[in-house]
Design an enzyme around this catalytic site. Structure first.
Site, PDB file in Angstrom:
ATOM      1  N   CYS A  75       0.858  -1.192   0.000  1.00  0.00           N
ATOM      2  CA  CYS A  75       0.000   0.000   0.000  1.00  0.00           C
ATOM      3  C   CYS A  75       0.890   1.237   0.000  1.00  0.00           C
ATOM      4  CB  CYS A  75      -0.892  -0.003   1.247  1.00  0.00           C
ATOM      5  SG  CYS A  75      -2.067   1.374   1.260  1.00  0.00           S
ATOM      6  N   HIS A  77      -8.879  -3.685  -2.972  1.00  0.00           N
ATOM      7  CA  HIS A  77      -7.951  -2.883  -2.169  1.00  0.00           C
ATOM      8  C   HIS A  77      -8.323  -1.399  -2.266  1.00  0.00           C
ATOM      9  CE1 HIS A  77      -3.698  -1.941  -0.695  1.00  0.00           C
ATOM     10  NE2 HIS A  77      -4.151  -0.775  -1.114  1.00  0.00           N
ATOM     11  N   GLU A  78      -8.573  -0.939  -3.498  1.00  0.00           N
ATOM     12  CA  GLU A  78      -8.901   0.487  -3.699  1.00  0.00           C
ATOM     13  C   GLU A  78     -10.290   0.803  -3.158  1.00  0.00           C
ATOM     14  OE1 GLU A  78      -5.188   0.542  -5.357  1.00  0.00           O
ATOM     15  OE2 GLU A  78      -6.424   2.074  -4.369  1.00  0.00           O
ATOM     16  N   HIS A  93     -10.178   1.539   0.393  1.00  0.00           N
ATOM     17  CA  HIS A  93      -9.728   2.909   0.686  1.00  0.00           C
ATOM     18  C   HIS A  93     -10.897   3.887   0.700  1.00  0.00           C
ATOM     19  CE1 HIS A  93      -5.394   2.761   1.104  1.00  0.00           C
ATOM     20  NE2 HIS A  93      -5.214   2.185  -0.057  1.00  0.00           N
TER      21      HIS A  93
HETATM   22  O1  LIG Z   1      -1.956   1.702  -1.995  1.00  0.00           O
HETATM   23  C1  LIG Z   1      -2.560   1.466  -3.036  1.00  0.00           C
HETATM   24  O2  LIG Z   1      -3.792   1.571  -3.149  1.00  0.00           O
HETATM   25  C2  LIG Z   1      -1.771   1.015  -4.231  1.00  0.00           C
HETATM   26  C3  LIG Z   1      -1.222  -0.387  -4.091  1.00  0.00           C
HETATM   27  C4  LIG Z   1      -2.242  -1.235  -4.824  1.00  0.00           C
HETATM   28  C5  LIG Z   1      -2.201  -2.718  -4.654  1.00  0.00           C
HETATM   29  C6  LIG Z   1      -3.419  -3.418  -4.632  1.00  0.00           C
HETATM   30  C7  LIG Z   1      -3.460  -4.789  -4.488  1.00  0.00           C
HETATM   31  C8  LIG Z   1      -2.291  -5.508  -4.408  1.00  0.00           C
HETATM   32  C9  LIG Z   1      -1.062  -4.837  -4.444  1.00  0.00           C
HETATM   33  C10 LIG Z   1      -1.011  -3.442  -4.563  1.00  0.00           C
HETATM   34  C11 LIG Z   1       0.208  -0.262  -4.694  1.00  0.00           C
HETATM   35  O3  LIG Z   1       0.192  -0.676  -6.006  1.00  0.00           O
HETATM   36  S1  LIG Z   1       1.511  -0.990  -3.751  1.00  0.00           S
HETATM   37  C12 LIG Z   1       2.817  -1.361  -4.871  1.00  0.00           C
HETATM   38  C13 LIG Z   1       2.671  -2.746  -5.487  1.00  0.00           C
HETATM   39  C14 LIG Z   1       2.629  -2.929  -6.856  1.00  0.00           C
HETATM   40  C15 LIG Z   1       2.495  -4.219  -7.388  1.00  0.00           C
HETATM   41  C16 LIG Z   1       2.369  -5.327  -6.547  1.00  0.00           C
HETATM   42  C17 LIG Z   1       2.405  -5.134  -5.163  1.00  0.00           C
HETATM   43  C18 LIG Z   1       2.555  -3.840  -4.624  1.00  0.00           C
HETATM   44 ZN   LIG Z   2      -3.487   1.091  -0.512  1.00  0.00          ZN
END
Ligand SMILES: O=C(O)C[C@@H](Cc1ccccc1)[C@H](O)SCc1ccccc1
Ligand SMILES: [Zn+2]
Length: 156
Positions: A99, A141-142, A145
């Site tokens: 995140c 995930h989003e 938020h």
């Molecule tokens: O904080 C956020 O919303 C962005 C996250 C989104 C995410 C959702 C589900 C699974 C992993 C990440 C960022 O992309 S964190 C960076 C990242 C990118 C690829 C894979 C894992 C983490």
């Molecule tokens: Zn996040």
């Protein structure tokens, strides 16, 4: 233009319920553009408006292959406004997430394998689709938020 500052866990904005978007105007499009730029600068696959200190119900998802999900689809960034999850599979799958608001940490999180979602695009047109796998994971995930939930509240 510069990337926007990212809110860190502990900041109140990340605990608030997002506000429904009503004006599909140029300000909304400009915010989405700034969010996409900030997401790319932070090497993310998604970003939600509260993470850039905006209270609006809006996020961007942009799956791409990465070290944890090498077979993740490569997709153009999708702007998701006023999202709803209409149904979710009973099947859950555990996977590693990061995140942008909890930098440098990774968590194992259970998510629904498949979800049916509905949202508006930047023109305000309703879209409905079924998502599965890593894209479904990003959406959930989003979506969290926008409910004031971070993965700290979900980590197993
Ligand atoms: O904080 C956020 O919303 C962005 C996250 C989104 C995410 C959702 C589900 C699974 C992993 C990440 C960022 O992309 S964190 C960076 C990242 C990118 C690829 C894979 C894992 C983490
Ligand atoms: Zn996040």
């Amino acid at each position: 233009s510069q990337p926007l500052p990212i809110a860190l866990v502990g900041e109140a904005i990340l605990k608030e319920h997002a506000i429904e978007v009503r004006d599909f105007d140029t300000a909304l499009s400009q915010l989405a553009e700034q969010m996409a730029l900030s997401m790319v600068a932070a090497n993310g696959v998604g970003i939600a408006a509260p993470q850039v200190h905006s209270p609006l119900a809006l996020f961007i998802m942009a799956s791409r292959p990465n070290e944890r999900y090498p077979d993740a689809p490569l997709m153009d960034p999708v702007v998701v406004v006023n999202p709803q999850i209409l149904s979710a599979s009973a099947e859950l799958v555990s996977g590693e997430e990061g995140c942008l608001s909890v930098p440098g940490q990774r968590f194992s999180i259970w998510r629904h394998q498949t979800i049916v979602v509905r949202y508006q695009d930047l023109a305000g047109h309703w879209q409905q689709t079924e998502l599965t796998g890593f894209i479904a994971r990003i959406f959930q995930h989003e979506f969290d938020h926008l409910q004031g939930i971070t993965l700290l509240e979900r980590s197993q």
